[in-house]
Design an enzyme around this catalytic site. Sequence first.
Site, PDB file in Angstrom:
ATOM      1  N   ASP A 197       0.813  -1.223   0.000  1.00  0.00           N
ATOM      2  CA  ASP A 197       0.000   0.000   0.000  1.00  0.00           C
ATOM      3  C   ASP A 197       0.844   1.271   0.000  1.00  0.00           C
ATOM      4  OD1 ASP A 197       0.757  -0.896   2.584  1.00  0.00           O
ATOM      5  OD2 ASP A 197      -0.753   0.362   3.542  1.00  0.00           O
ATOM      6  N   GLU A 245      -0.411  -2.148   5.276  1.00  0.00           N
ATOM      7  CA  GLU A 245       0.566  -2.000   6.358  1.00  0.00           C
ATOM      8  C   GLU A 245       0.448  -0.635   7.024  1.00  0.00           C
ATOM      9  OE1 GLU A 245       3.863  -0.954   8.675  1.00  0.00           O
ATOM     10  OE2 GLU A 245       3.498   0.010   6.746  1.00  0.00           O
TER      11      GLU A 245
END
Length: 390
Positions: free
Chosen positions: A77, A135
């Site tokens: 991400d 994350e």
Amino acid sequence: MDLKNKITTIMPRVHDLRWQIHRYPELSLKEEQTAALVERELIEIGLVPQLVTNTGVTALLEGGRPGKTIALRADMDALPLPEETGCLHSSKVAGVMHACGHDVHTAVLLGVARLLASFRERISGNVKFIFQPAEENNPTGGAKPMIEAGVLNDPKVDLILALHVWPELPVGSIGVRDGAMMAASDRVFVKVLGKSSHGSAPHQGIDAIAVSAQVISALQTVVSRNVSPLEAAVLTFGTVRGGHRYNIIANQVELEGTCRTLNPAVRRLVETRIDQVASQVAVGLGAESEVRYVHGYPALINSAEGFTVLKQAGEETLGKDGVVIPQYPAMGAEDFAFFVEKVPGALFWLGCTKLNAPMVPLHSPEFLPAEECLAVGVEVLSRAVFNYLT
């Protein structure tokens, strides 16, 4: 096995993947295009990808002989930040960029998958590739939902490894240490409740702003006076919200902050003392307080086995001088910590700043890891797998 030459042949593809991911960054839990790219690449390599928790992807490489199972994890991400690198491959998504290097992590792991697939028959055991979403989505993260979905089972993972680009180290080096590598990251919410009155008559009210100032000051003593000076802890309040008008005594102030610790016992102590200190200071000044302490990511503790495997692989790749043993862990956090709570494992820092170039920190709009670091990441992880499974 001439590993370096083989890596050289695949690096153009790895670099291309990195820039594809970099140009089209996606926020936590929205990594659809990135996950699709990962799936396509794994299929091309000859693996069978599986979606886990919507945008997580896993694949299993079975070696030519039976043995243990090692897992390799990369996060995918991006961050809600406009890119200011001036790079030709800059983000094409307004207000979103890969400012934490997850584009590098994903591309490196895809390179490792491609490399290891070509040496499948030499591997004794299995390699599980884990491409993780979210994350950056603290306190939930993406690791814990994948673990709950069974990503560490079938087959059971014996060791798990990961990397994170690290601008404080130069390209051509890695950092890894035994034990604590990164901190636990928790959220702290404090609400101070007072009573409004006219600004000219503060004695008729209870000034929540004045009380909150004392609460903030007193809470700093939790670290300086309750935590041993030989332990690490950070308590920072980043936002203070309160008040309605310049001449009205505020009846409520909301504080929001972060707490970082390395030792679980210190984490518990700080949580308890924050509640006690905030409540008692507020009461002593005639107000009330409400404290909410939200556990985020735990401390990332490298296992001795994981450290040894990465240190050996790093020295084989870069020589002994290329492997840095940091004196201290970082107080930043990583949800890879959830994985190493469940199975032995370790994370290493991948040096990503060119020599003589200025150090640009993580989460900066100008952060751009040097291209040269990707080959290092591919080689270290690949050698770690070969050493563990051959």
